[in-house]
Design an enzyme around this catalytic site. Structure first.
Site, mmCIF file in Angstrom:
data_model
loop_
_atom_site.group_PDB
_atom_site.id
_atom_site.type_symbol
_atom_site.label_atom_id
_atom_site.label_comp_id
_atom_site.label_asym_id
_atom_site.label_seq_id
_atom_site.Cartn_x
_atom_site.Cartn_y
_atom_site.Cartn_z
ATOM 1 N N HIS A 14 0.880 -1.192 0.000
ATOM 2 C CA HIS A 14 0.000 0.000 0.000
ATOM 3 C C HIS A 14 0.907 1.229 0.000
ATOM 4 O O HIS A 14 1.502 1.575 1.020
ATOM 5 C CB HIS A 14 -0.902 0.004 1.244
ATOM 6 N N HIS A 175 -4.699 -0.669 5.802
ATOM 7 C CA HIS A 175 -4.168 0.124 6.921
ATOM 8 C C HIS A 175 -5.062 0.079 8.153
ATOM 9 O O HIS A 175 -5.578 1.104 8.601
ATOM 10 C CB HIS A 175 -3.868 1.574 6.502
HETATM 11 C C1 NCD Z 1 -3.475 9.070 1.949
HETATM 12 C C2 NCD Z 1 -3.045 10.105 0.911
HETATM 13 O O1 NCD Z 1 -2.523 11.154 1.287
HETATM 14 O O2 NCD Z 1 -3.218 9.854 -0.279
HETATM 15 N N1 NCD Z 1 -3.446 9.690 3.245
HETATM 16 C C3 NCD Z 1 -3.357 9.061 4.434
HETATM 17 O O3 NCD Z 1 -3.443 9.734 5.468
HETATM 18 N N2 NCD Z 1 -3.179 7.766 4.518
HETATM 19 C C4 NCD Z 1 -4.815 8.512 1.601
HETATM 20 C C5 NCD Z 1 -5.188 7.237 2.325
HETATM 21 O O4 NCD Z 1 -4.550 6.205 2.181
HETATM 22 O O5 NCD Z 1 -6.182 7.256 3.079
HETATM 23 ZN ZN ZN Z 2 -3.193 5.080 1.617
#
Ligand code: NCD
Ligand code: ZN
Length: 348
Positions: A14, A175
């Site tokens: 990811h 996540h």
């Molecule tokens: C991610 C992004 O900035 O693209 N941000 C995050 O806080 N993880 C988007 C995501 O995976 O939710």
């Molecule tokens: Zn992400």
């Protein structure tokens, strides 16, 4: 004390690479340590069809530094208009590896995402049939649900019904940040897995909120209480094959995070492997690091395990934080785990 660890080359399941100059600046941090990565499609505009994914792949491949062995694995951004046949063709041609669900409004560039889950059932039908993984940003977006509860509520309201309707669909709960997420995945069979980020293994919500608002610790899903962090650490260090690394490394220019409405995302890929080695060492489970970063992911995705190896070395003196990334428009701050890191990746 163990001072050397050699593992099969890792993958990142990811990752946000962005495009343009940011892509060319952040990609080398991934490609020097990871052989493959699942590349998130939440660009502006998003990666909506197999043709978009091919264009984006070419842009990524052109930015790989000489001598790095790296393969981007392309993902489609699911909308209520996604064509199931484009998904099928893209997967069977090897152009697409997975499809990502962003509930509309859940996170960065998710506005084009899905509002009504039932509208995407025809796509899920095809994915179940062809064995294509469905990657889920698992948070509800209802204004009346507390942001710290949005993952747990998503399990009950969305994930369980999808799982019942599509028992053979391969689902990655992306996540995860809660004990509820860990418990749910453990209660499922091997068709359900989860990625866990580097930062959620080392910070809880205090990192973000104590001593002033700390925007560089703000990401989505937001970090939760310590008991949830401990559940994540237990799950990944146990070696359970349903959990694998998805760094969710999400670069943003510092000025957009240090703002009256700071954006979500943590850039952690420059120091992820040393931090993870430290986490596994602390749990006396260094022997399971390879499962988390190199073995469990390919097993779920039905891909071969990498052939290269990586060596991590431990030194008595802790290492300094890597430098921030400089672009023409500003800097991208590197994740500071606020703990002593004694491990580094051997460049030999
Ligand atoms: C991610 C992004 O900035 O693209 N941000 C995050 O806080 N993880 C988007 C995501 O995976 O939710
Ligand atoms: Zn992400």
């Amino acid at each position: 004390m163990q001072t050397k660890l050699t593992i099969i080359s890792p993958d990142d399941w990811h990752l946000h690479l962005r495009n343009g100059e940011v892509l060319s600046k952040v990609l080398p941090f991934t490609s020097r340590h990871f052989q493959r990565a699942i590349v998130m499609p939440n660009l502006q505009p998003p990666v909506l069809c197999a043709a978009d994914a091919n264009i984006y792949r070419d842009e990524i491949v052109a930015a790989i530094p000489d001598g790095h062995n790296f393969t981007p694995l392309m993902v489609l951004y699911l909308t209520e208009q996604t064509d199931p046949e484009d998904v099928r063709k893209g997967f069977l041609a090897g152009e697409l590896v997975a499809v990502k669900l962003y509930p509309a409004g859940a996170t960065t560039n998710s506005d084009a995402g899905v509002k009504d889950i039932e509208k995407i059932y025809p796509v899920l039908e095809v994915m179940q049939e062809i064995g294509m993984p469905f990657l889920v940003h698992g948070e509800v977006v209802d204004a009346d649900v507390d942001i710290f509860d949005r993952e747990a509520v998503f399990i009950d309201q969305k994930l369980i019904p999808i799982r019942q309707r599509f028992p053979n669909l391969k689902i990655v709960f992306e996540h995860i940040t809660t004990k509820d997420g860990v418990d749910y995945v453990k209660s499922c069979n091997e068709n359900t897995a989860a990625t866990v980020t580097t930062h959620h293994l080392v910070i809880n919500r205090n990192a973000m909120l104590v001593g002033g608002i700390q925007p560089h610790y703000y990401c989505l899903p937001v970090a939760k209480r310590e008991l949830h962090r401990l559940a994540l650490v237990q799950a990944v260090t146990s070696g359970d094959k349903r959990f694998f690394l998805g760094t969710d490394s999400a670069p943003h220019l510092a000025q957009y995070k240090e703002s009256s409405c700071g954006c979500a995302g943590i850039f952690n890929v420059a120091n992820t492997l040393p931090i993870l080695a430290q986490v596994f060492e602390r749990e006396n489970t260094l022997e399971n690091l390879e499962k988390f970063v190199s073995l469990n992911g390919p097993l779920f995705y039905n891909l071969p395990v990498n052939t290269g190896t990586m060596t991590l070395l431990r030194s008595e003196t802790p290492h300094a934080l890597p430098d921030d990334v400089v672009t023409n428009d500003g800097v991208i701050k590197v994740f500071d785990p606020k703990m002593a890191i004694h491990w580094r990746v051997s460049q030999a």
